[in-house]
Design a protein around this motif. Sequence first.
Motif, PDB file in Angstrom:
ATOM      1  N   GLN A 328      22.073  42.103  44.533  1.00 50.80           N
ATOM      2  CA  GLN A 328      21.227  40.930  44.761  1.00 50.80           C
ATOM      3  C   GLN A 328      19.880  41.344  45.343  1.00 50.80           C
ATOM      4  OE1 GLN A 328      22.575  37.556  44.670  1.00 50.80           O
ATOM      5  NE2 GLN A 328      20.983  36.449  45.741  1.00 50.80           N
ATOM      6  N   GLY A 329      19.921  42.290  46.279  1.00 51.15           N
ATOM      7  CA  GLY A 329      18.688  42.761  46.919  1.00 51.15           C
ATOM      8  C   GLY A 329      17.751  43.408  45.908  1.00 51.15           C
ATOM      9  N   ILE A 330      18.300  44.258  45.042  1.00 48.79           N
ATOM     10  CA  ILE A 330      17.464  44.929  44.028  1.00 48.79           C
ATOM     11  C   ILE A 330      16.861  43.883  43.096  1.00 48.79           C
ATOM     12  CG2 ILE A 330      17.474  46.533  42.078  1.00 48.79           C
ATOM     13  CD1 ILE A 330      19.832  47.983  43.507  1.00 48.79           C
ATOM     14  N   SER A 331      17.717  42.983  42.624  1.00 51.26           N
ATOM     15  CA  SER A 331      17.266  41.923  41.718  1.00 51.26           C
ATOM     16  C   SER A 331      16.125  41.127  42.336  1.00 51.26           C
ATOM     17  CB  SER A 331      18.458  41.009  41.420  1.00 51.26           C
ATOM     18  OG  SER A 331      18.024  39.739  41.051  1.00 51.26           O
ATOM     19  N   SER A 332      16.295  40.816  43.624  1.00 56.52           N
ATOM     20  CA  SER A 332      15.319  39.978  44.302  1.00 56.52           C
ATOM     21  C   SER A 332      13.991  40.711  44.514  1.00 56.52           C
ATOM     22  CB  SER A 332      15.942  39.542  45.631  1.00 56.52           C
ATOM     23  OG  SER A 332      15.018  38.920  46.422  1.00 56.52           O
ATOM     24  N   MET A 333      14.069  42.017  44.833  1.00 59.71           N
ATOM     25  CA  MET A 333      12.819  42.762  45.044  1.00 59.71           C
ATOM     26  C   MET A 333      12.044  42.916  43.735  1.00 59.71           C
ATOM     27  SD  MET A 333      14.090  45.549  47.895  1.00 59.71           S
ATOM     28  CE  MET A 333      12.552  46.259  48.455  1.00 59.71           C
ATOM     29  N   ILE A 334      12.756  43.134  42.646  1.00 61.51           N
ATOM     30  CA  ILE A 334      12.075  43.209  41.343  1.00 61.51           C
ATOM     31  C   ILE A 334      11.446  41.850  41.027  1.00 61.51           C
ATOM     32  CG2 ILE A 334      12.333  43.627  38.865  1.00 61.51           C
ATOM     33  CD1 ILE A 334      14.953  45.149  39.506  1.00 61.51           C
ATOM     34  N   ALA A 335      12.264  40.807  41.194  1.00 57.04           N
ATOM     35  CA  ALA A 335      11.813  39.453  40.828  1.00 57.04           C
ATOM     36  C   ALA A 335      10.578  39.051  41.631  1.00 57.04           C
ATOM     37  CB  ALA A 335      12.944  38.456  41.054  1.00 57.04           C
ATOM     38  N   MET A 336      10.545  39.451  42.906  1.00 56.82           N
ATOM     39  CA  MET A 336       9.403  39.081  43.743  1.00 56.82           C
ATOM     40  C   MET A 336       8.110  39.682  43.195  1.00 56.82           C
ATOM     41  SD  MET A 336       9.027  39.448  47.822  1.00 56.82           S
ATOM     42  CE  MET A 336       7.675  40.426  48.406  1.00 56.82           C
ATOM     43  N   GLN A 337       8.185  40.933  42.754  1.00 54.14           N
ATOM     44  CA  GLN A 337       6.980  41.553  42.192  1.00 54.14           C
ATOM     45  C   GLN A 337       6.565  40.867  40.892  1.00 54.14           C
ATOM     46  OE1 GLN A 337       7.518  45.933  42.261  1.00 54.14           O
ATOM     47  NE2 GLN A 337       6.309  45.668  44.087  1.00 54.14           N
ATOM     48  N   LEU A 375      18.421  45.543  31.065  1.00 54.06           N
ATOM     49  CA  LEU A 375      18.453  44.429  32.023  1.00 54.06           C
ATOM     50  C   LEU A 375      17.075  44.210  32.653  1.00 54.06           C
ATOM     51  CD1 LEU A 375      20.253  42.497  33.903  1.00 54.06           C
ATOM     52  CD2 LEU A 375      20.335  44.441  35.457  1.00 54.06           C
ATOM     53  N   TRP A 376      16.446  45.288  33.107  1.00 51.88           N
ATOM     54  CA  TRP A 376      15.130  45.160  33.758  1.00 51.88           C
ATOM     55  C   TRP A 376      14.082  44.661  32.775  1.00 51.88           C
ATOM     56  CZ3 TRP A 376      15.809  50.763  35.970  1.00 51.88           C
ATOM     57  CH2 TRP A 376      16.741  50.729  37.030  1.00 51.88           C
ATOM     58  N   SER A 377      14.186  45.068  31.510  1.00 55.02           N
ATOM     59  CA  SER A 377      13.227  44.582  30.506  1.00 55.02           C
ATOM     60  C   SER A 377      13.368  43.068  30.347  1.00 55.02           C
ATOM     61  CB  SER A 377      13.463  45.260  29.158  1.00 55.02           C
ATOM     62  OG  SER A 377      13.445  46.661  29.297  1.00 55.02           O
ATOM     63  N   TYR A 378      14.617  42.616  30.225  1.00 57.70           N
ATOM     64  CA  TYR A 378      14.854  41.171  30.104  1.00 57.70           C
ATOM     65  C   TYR A 378      14.411  40.434  31.362  1.00 57.70           C
ATOM     66  CZ  TYR A 378      17.272  41.016  25.643  1.00 57.70           C
ATOM     67  OH  TYR A 378      17.543  41.038  24.303  1.00 57.70           O
ATOM     68  N   GLN A 379      14.619  41.058  32.505  1.00 56.44           N
ATOM     69  CA  GLN A 379      14.219  40.391  33.748  1.00 56.44           C
ATOM     70  C   GLN A 379      12.706  40.171  33.763  1.00 56.44           C
ATOM     71  OE1 GLN A 379      15.047  42.527  37.404  1.00 56.44           O
ATOM     72  NE2 GLN A 379      15.025  40.644  38.625  1.00 56.44           N
ATOM     73  N   ALA A 380      11.956  41.184  33.340  1.00 53.16           N
ATOM     74  CA  ALA A 380      10.492  41.045  33.303  1.00 53.16           C
ATOM     75  C   ALA A 380      10.088  39.913  32.357  1.00 53.16           C
ATOM     76  CB  ALA A 380       9.853  42.363  32.858  1.00 53.16           C
ATOM     77  N   ILE A 381      10.681  39.901  31.174  1.00 59.30           N
ATOM     78  CA  ILE A 381      10.352  38.866  30.191  1.00 59.30           C
ATOM     79  C   ILE A 381      10.751  37.484  30.726  1.00 59.30           C
ATOM     80  CG2 ILE A 381      10.883  38.016  27.853  1.00 59.30           C
ATOM     81  CD1 ILE A 381       9.197  40.583  27.794  1.00 59.30           C
ATOM     82  N   ALA A 382      11.910  37.430  31.392  1.00 59.57           N
ATOM     83  CA  ALA A 382      12.364  36.148  31.958  1.00 59.57           C
ATOM     84  C   ALA A 382      11.356  35.605  32.965  1.00 59.57           C
ATOM     85  CB  ALA A 382      13.729  36.326  32.633  1.00 59.57           C
ATOM     86  N   HIS A 383      10.730  36.505  33.721  1.00 62.66           N
ATOM     87  CA  HIS A 383       9.791  36.063  34.757  1.00 62.66           C
ATOM     88  C   HIS A 383       8.375  35.871  34.223  1.00 62.66           C
ATOM     89  CE1 HIS A 383      12.188  36.099  38.502  1.00 62.66           C
ATOM     90  NE2 HIS A 383      12.983  36.861  37.774  1.00 62.66           N
ATOM     91  N   GLY A 384       8.202  36.009  32.912  1.00 63.87           N
ATOM     92  CA  GLY A 384       6.900  35.679  32.339  1.00 63.87           C
ATOM     93  C   GLY A 384       6.102  36.863  31.831  1.00 63.87           C
ATOM     94  N   ALA A 385       6.741  38.047  31.716  1.00 57.91           N
ATOM     95  CA  ALA A 385       5.998  39.195  31.176  1.00 57.91           C
ATOM     96  C   ALA A 385       5.730  38.982  29.693  1.00 57.91           C
ATOM     97  CB  ALA A 385       6.777  40.486  31.379  1.00 57.91           C
ATOM     98  N   MET A 386       4.590  39.481  29.248  1.00 58.40           N
ATOM     99  CA  MET A 386       4.302  39.458  27.809  1.00 58.40           C
ATOM    100  C   MET A 386       4.581  40.824  27.214  1.00 58.40           C
ATOM    101  SD  MET A 386       0.209  39.633  27.795  1.00 58.40           S
ATOM    102  CE  MET A 386      -0.655  40.973  28.587  1.00 58.40           C
ATOM    103  N   GLY A 387       5.105  41.726  28.041  1.00 61.20           N
ATOM    104  CA  GLY A 387       5.442  43.024  27.482  1.00 61.20           C
ATOM    105  C   GLY A 387       5.850  44.033  28.522  1.00 61.20           C
ATOM    106  N   VAL A 388       6.353  45.140  28.024  1.00 60.55           N
ATOM    107  CA  VAL A 388       6.875  46.209  28.863  1.00 60.55           C
ATOM    108  C   VAL A 388       6.450  47.545  28.261  1.00 60.55           C
ATOM    109  CG1 VAL A 388       8.990  47.324  29.672  1.00 60.55           C
ATOM    110  CG2 VAL A 388       8.890  44.824  29.552  1.00 60.55           C
TER     111      VAL A 388
END
Length: 714
Positions: A328-337, A375-388
């Motif tokens: 949860q902590g890792i997920s949250s720190m990534i999501a915050m950025q 997982l991290w790629s999807y997380q970025a896209i989920a939070h509004g990334a237009m790419g990785v």
Amino acid sequence: MAKQNRRQFVGTSAALLGAAGMRLPLWAQLAANGSSPGLPVLLGVDYYPDQTPESLWEEDARKISEAGLTNVRIAEFAWALMEPAEGRFDFAWLQRAVDILHRNNIAVILGTPSAAPPPWLTEKYPEVVEVNEKGEKLHPGGRRFTCPTNATYRRLSLVIATEMANRFRAHPGVVGWQIDNEFTLGSSPRCYCNYCRAGFQAWLRTKYGTLDKVNQIWGTNFWSQHYSDWAQIPVPLPSGGDPNPGLALDYGRYQSFANASSLGEQLAMLRKLCPKHFVTTNNIGVPYDQIDMRELYAKLDFVAFDNYPGFFEMILREQGQSGPQLSQGISSMIAMQHDFGRSILRKPFLIMEEQSGKAGQRTFSPQPAKGQVRLWSYQAIAHGAMGVNYFRWDTATFGAEEYWHGMLNHDRSKSPAFDEMLQTVKELKSLGPDFLRSEYEADVAVYFDYDCSWAVKIQPGHNKLTYAEQVTTWYGAASPSHTGVDLIGPGSDLTRYKIVFAPVVYVLSEAQAEKIRQYVRGGGIFVTNFRLGVKTESSQIIKQPLPGYLADVMGVTLEDYVPVYAQNPHVKFGETLGGAEVECGIWADILKPSTAEVLATYSSGQHSGKAAITANTFGKGKAVYVGADLHAPDLFRVLGTFAASAGVKRPIDVPMGVELTVRQSGSKRWMFVLNHNGEAQTINLPGTFKDAVSGESHSGATQIPAYGVLVLTT
Ligand SMILES: [Zn+2]
């Protein structure tokens, strides 16, 4: 003008990316009608032809293309090859590299190289080298060792960038620019040299106009610091005692300005010479940067930054975390950025460097487990990334980052994440234009202010109090609501949010206080904690009873503020908060309610019976003061209670370490269920959903594998 031309870029890149097999409808449409955001999804790698034998370039380009990737970022550390001696330029090799990439339908983002100057430069101009916070001059040999103010360095940085722009402005393979790389990410994030001192004095003159004003605002009568000439004003170097806090805060702001204005010089040139190209820069992200990213990105086309979750795992494991709590902590720190990156310009962002293997210089982060890179790629896209952009294509066999692993191993065999990257790229392309048009919507905001961050660092009050940790903890408490969270700042509109969480608002201007007052009066819920409104934006202590400008809104005044070193007082929650008795951590603001209701009291120690948490009805809204520093699980409970009262509802209940993030377009929703745990988890779906990736239908109890991803649509 620039906007029109950047729209043309979309047309160009759509053709390019189309040739690379990407789906076109959205981009074609955006290019046709000019409706923003006007940028395509980019799936690429960071690539280093300068570090790779030329005999391998063709093979690399072919393989990058075959992997379905659309773009690369190159050249950001290649100054010495591009300008082997002052004024002598060699772009022939780079031209050949860009030509090969272009022939293979790979679009190129060019990096300007000012993060690492060549040896001839520092030999000839040793004055460009940075001085650290102890007054020691750094030495050439690493990177990020130059002064952000020095006019010679800025001129030479602009010269090489201009030569690059002239050489590649018309190259059909180039789509955009990254200016510099990771501003302030070095052993000394700020420079304290004489050029910076003169720059600081000039900046102060513009900001304050007169020395009288500077003397008055900083309170220079203290310790006989009265300045009678601008040239007397020092920078905060070791001086037998702590620096004037007003000067120190202004110096942090000046250093941010110096870096941003240095970027601004390259930006102005690129806008002129390359109007069809997008321009961005790359940073490590909040809360670690010592630079105001809002200032840095203000005039850029989109925000781009690094994502290395392995380092978060290392930090959290050192704090003793494990199991679902760690996930949860890792997920949250990534999501915050990600949420910060999206919130800065309120636009899609790009991960310019996404971790793909073990990462680090002297020590390395863990190898991403099977599934984590996807997982991290999807997380970025989920939070509004237009790419990785995956870092990096191959792994260097020399240099300080020879263990920073890429998609190819040292022997150029496939890395453990290679096939996973192939799968991810293929899947993300299949999500389709409707999805690309969808947006991340947020009901909740977490307030992050660089002034507060820097001022708390100057005077933490308690050696364990850090703003970064407070914000991270509060974000971590807000994110399990699994409704969108924006990371906002002093310039943001509060009224779009149901609830605003604002930890340690240590520096508060009258204007910002008024904004908060209007937000609460209009029905908003504002939740804050200790050290509220202690300082004005000039870093002077407020002369009113704390919390100063917000005393009426919060409905309390402070009886005292108490750093806690031993015998931590207990806090008894009232009924609204569930009635538990918990421990107060490192800080206790002792609250005296005027109009506020008491929700928790200190229940041991000399302040026993006094208010610890209050809520005040003000206008149509509510202002909550959490005076006690609470341990994370207790804080989660308190913030969760107020989020629920604000009408913030999680779409589905999910186990700890499973993230749920929603993007929507009209009535259509994409629910990203992201399992950050190393074990399979089960979620209960309230209805039947279709997985946009696999095409399978799910309903009721649904298992999601370790590090698995579901993209659920109705
Ligand atoms: Zn300097």
